[in-house]
Design an enzyme around this catalytic site. Structure first.
Site, PDB file in Angstrom:
ATOM      1  N   LYS A 188     -19.950 -20.917  17.701  1.00 15.19           N
ATOM      2  CA  LYS A 188     -19.878 -19.802  18.653  1.00 15.19           C
ATOM      3  C   LYS A 188     -20.147 -20.407  20.034  1.00 15.19           C
ATOM      4  CE  LYS A 188     -21.724 -16.931  20.951  1.00 15.19           C
ATOM      5  NZ  LYS A 188     -21.527 -16.853  22.422  1.00 15.19           N
ATOM      6  N   GLU A 263     -32.438 -26.739  20.211  1.00 16.90           N
ATOM      7  CA  GLU A 263     -32.425 -27.611  21.397  1.00 16.90           C
ATOM      8  C   GLU A 263     -32.502 -26.686  22.605  1.00 16.90           C
ATOM      9  OE1 GLU A 263     -32.307 -30.604  20.272  1.00 16.90           O
ATOM     10  OE2 GLU A 263     -31.329 -30.289  18.340  1.00 16.90           O
ATOM     11  N   CYS A 297     -30.444 -29.397  31.181  1.00 21.68           N
ATOM     12  CA  CYS A 297     -31.740 -29.013  30.600  1.00 21.68           C
ATOM     13  C   CYS A 297     -32.831 -30.046  30.812  1.00 21.68           C
ATOM     14  CB  CYS A 297     -31.550 -28.766  29.111  1.00 21.68           C
ATOM     15  SG  CYS A 297     -30.620 -30.074  28.307  1.00 21.68           S
ATOM     16  N   GLU A 397     -37.949 -22.889  34.304  1.00 20.16           N
ATOM     17  CA  GLU A 397     -36.659 -23.573  34.416  1.00 20.16           C
ATOM     18  C   GLU A 397     -35.760 -22.781  35.369  1.00 20.16           C
ATOM     19  OE1 GLU A 397     -34.252 -23.577  30.825  1.00 20.16           O
ATOM     20  OE2 GLU A 397     -33.560 -25.605  31.275  1.00 20.16           O
TER      21      GLU A 397
END
Ligand code: NAD
Length: 495
Positions: A188, A263, A297, A397
């Site tokens: 997906k 992750e 990331c 973040e």
């Protein structure tokens, strides 16, 4: 208007773009579709089939059948390897088209997609295909009174949900070890960037991957993604994305007792000691935090600089930031493309506001950037903030071209600042004293510590996170291959 080669134009012309299930190109059962936009111009590129639970069901059924009947799971590793190598060769051969699609859909400069994302994905298929050929799946067990062994077998249907920042690369990193081990997969992709994954499925078909081994269900996270994560037919799940959604995936898989690799995000730090070549390190960190417009990331978002060199470092970094060219992904001179969406730009700018309100000082202002000829694109200027470790911009973040600077005097102070983060993905240490660099690198709490570099990815070096950055072993390592095999013992009493 950007120039695209005829093959790319042709690929995008079939609308809505269909999903790939059981070796067939198909619309969603509901007939629904969603739009994907060019972040560099804000305009719609294509309509894409919006899959939901019913389409996920079809894909899981197809992947299950392919696992049981296509022969993929039982092929000798070298025969699977031939097909995976063919797929890698096709990726290389069609690199130009994939680069165009990726840059158009995600906004990244074409040079970046051509220099890293696409060739690295191809190499990942080769790496795991070769690894599979050179590993043993049967080990005798020495236990008195028994003839016994373990065999390692693929799980079956593996689900993959990916984010939008490295769509093509992450498909490679994710599914290559699973396929090399003999599993079948349902992917997906992110709704912001589904295009290169669909093109990938086309190449897989051409490479001779049997029908049903690779399935792609395009759609939204809360519909197609959620339906995939909670499906009881899954035997293994891998999710790459935010910690918020990662938690939901972990919970859904936990209910079905399906192992999940997560992750997740990061808040990477770079610790810069006073014995470095300041100009070079400042440039390298500016390069790191502007890579993919900061939507990486693991990148270096917190800069911890030893006090003695701080002023010089800031001067060099601001000069390096100011020299970077912001522009459309297809323009050869572009170094920083747009962020992926209007929503993402609002998020980045919102963090700058919140950070300043909480007392951070702007050393480089940032804000909206306007690119001539592409005024409706989602461009952001890089920003550099400074302040204390409790500031929201030091903790959360941001996922944009924004760095947060803090200073330290002593080694231990820097280590404590790095480890104060709730995340644990990747950090770097910069020093000409390699004893010190190694000592510090080992004390940083994260999946990865890099020395005198940031953003290092090589096949064979595991890349993963701990704490809020995820769990389950990561990607790119030898162990990633074993993650897609389960152990089974076989024993007979010697009487
Ligand atoms: P996201 O978590 O919003 O979405 C990721 C994927 O999950 C998308 O495909 C989305 O459609 C899907 N999704 C959303 N809601 C869902 C739900 N309820 N159930 C199932 N699926 C759902 O993340 P994003 O904004 O696409 O990506 C950015 C995040 O990804 C950042 O946190 C970044 O650090 C992280 N990331 C991590 C790595 C890594 O290797 N650790 C790599 C790239 C990106």
């Amino acid at each position: 208007m950007t120039t695209l080669c005829p093959e790319t134009t042709q690929f995008l012309s079939a609308q809505p773009l269909k999903m790939f299930i059981g070796g067939r190109w198909t619309d969603s059962l509901s007939g629904a579709a969603f739009e994907t936009r060019d972040p560099g111009t804000g305009s719609v590129i294509a309509r894409v089939s919006a899959g939901d639970a019913a389409d996920v069901e079809r894909a899981i059924q197809a992947a299950g059948e392919a696992f049981r009947k296509s022969g993929w799971a039982t092929l000798p590793a070298n025969d699977r390897g031939v097909i995976l190598h063919r797929l890698a060769d096709l990726i290389d051969k069609h690199q130009k088209i994939i680069v165009e699609i990726e840059s158009l859909d995600e906004g990244k400069p074409r040079a970046q997609a051509a220099g890293f994302d696409v060739p690295h994905a191809a190499k990942t298929f080769r790496y795991y295909a070769d690894l599979a050929m050179h590993t043993r799946r049967r080990e005798p067990i020495a236990v008195s009174g028994f003839e016994a062994r373990t065999v390692l077998v693929p799980y079956g249907v593996c689900g993959f949900i990916f984010p939008w920042n490295f769509p093509f690369l992450l498909v490679g990193w994710g599914i290559a070890p699973a396929l090399a081990a003999g599993n079948t997969v349902v992917i997906k992709p992110a709704e912001d960037t589904p295009l290169s994954t669909l093109y990938f499925a086309k190449l897989a078909e051409e490479a001779g991957v049997p029908a049903g081994v690779i399935n792609v269900v395009t759609g939204l996270g809360e519909t197609a993604g959620a339906a995939l994560a909670r499906h009881p037919g899954l035997k293994h799940m891998s999710f790459t994305g935010s910690p918020e959604v990662g938690r939901q995936i972990g919970e859904a898989c936990g209910r079905n007792l399906v192992p999940a690799k997560l992750e997740l995000g990061g808040k990477g730090a770079a610790v810069v000691f006073e014995d470095v070549e300041v100009d070079k390190v400042a440039e390298a960190l500016v390069g790191a935090v502007t890579l993919n417009a900061g939507q990486v990331c693991c990148t270096a978002t917190r800069w911890l600089v030893q006090k003695k060199i701080c002023n010089q470092f800031v001067q060099k970094a601001v000069a390096a930031f100011s020299g970077m060219r912001i522009g459309y992904g297809a323009s050869p001179e572009t170094q920083i493309g747009p962020v992926v969406s209007q929503k993402q730009r609002a998020r980045v700018l919102g963090y700058l506001d919140k950070g300043v309100k909480e007392g951070a000082k702007l050393l480089l202002e940032g804000g909206t950037a306007v690119v001539q000829g592409h005024e409706a694109g989602y461009y952001v200027k890089p920003a550099l903030l400074t302040g204390g470790p409790g500031n929201v911009c030091a903790r959360e973040e941001i996922f944009g071209p924004v760095a947060y600077l803090m200073t330290f005097d002593e080694e231990q102070e820097a280590i404590d600042l790095v480890n104060g983060s709730a995340y644990g993905l990747a950090n770097s240490v910069w020093s000409s004293d390699l004893d010190r660099a190694n000592r510090v690198a080992e004390q940083l709490t994260a999946g990865n510590s890099w020395i005198n570099a940031h953003n290092l990815f090589a096949h064979g070096i595991p890349y993963g996170g701990c704490n809020l950055s995820g769990c389950g072993g990561g990607v790119l390592g030898v162990d990633t291959f074993w993650d897609y095999l389960r152990a089974q013992s076989i024993a007979r009493p010697l009487v």
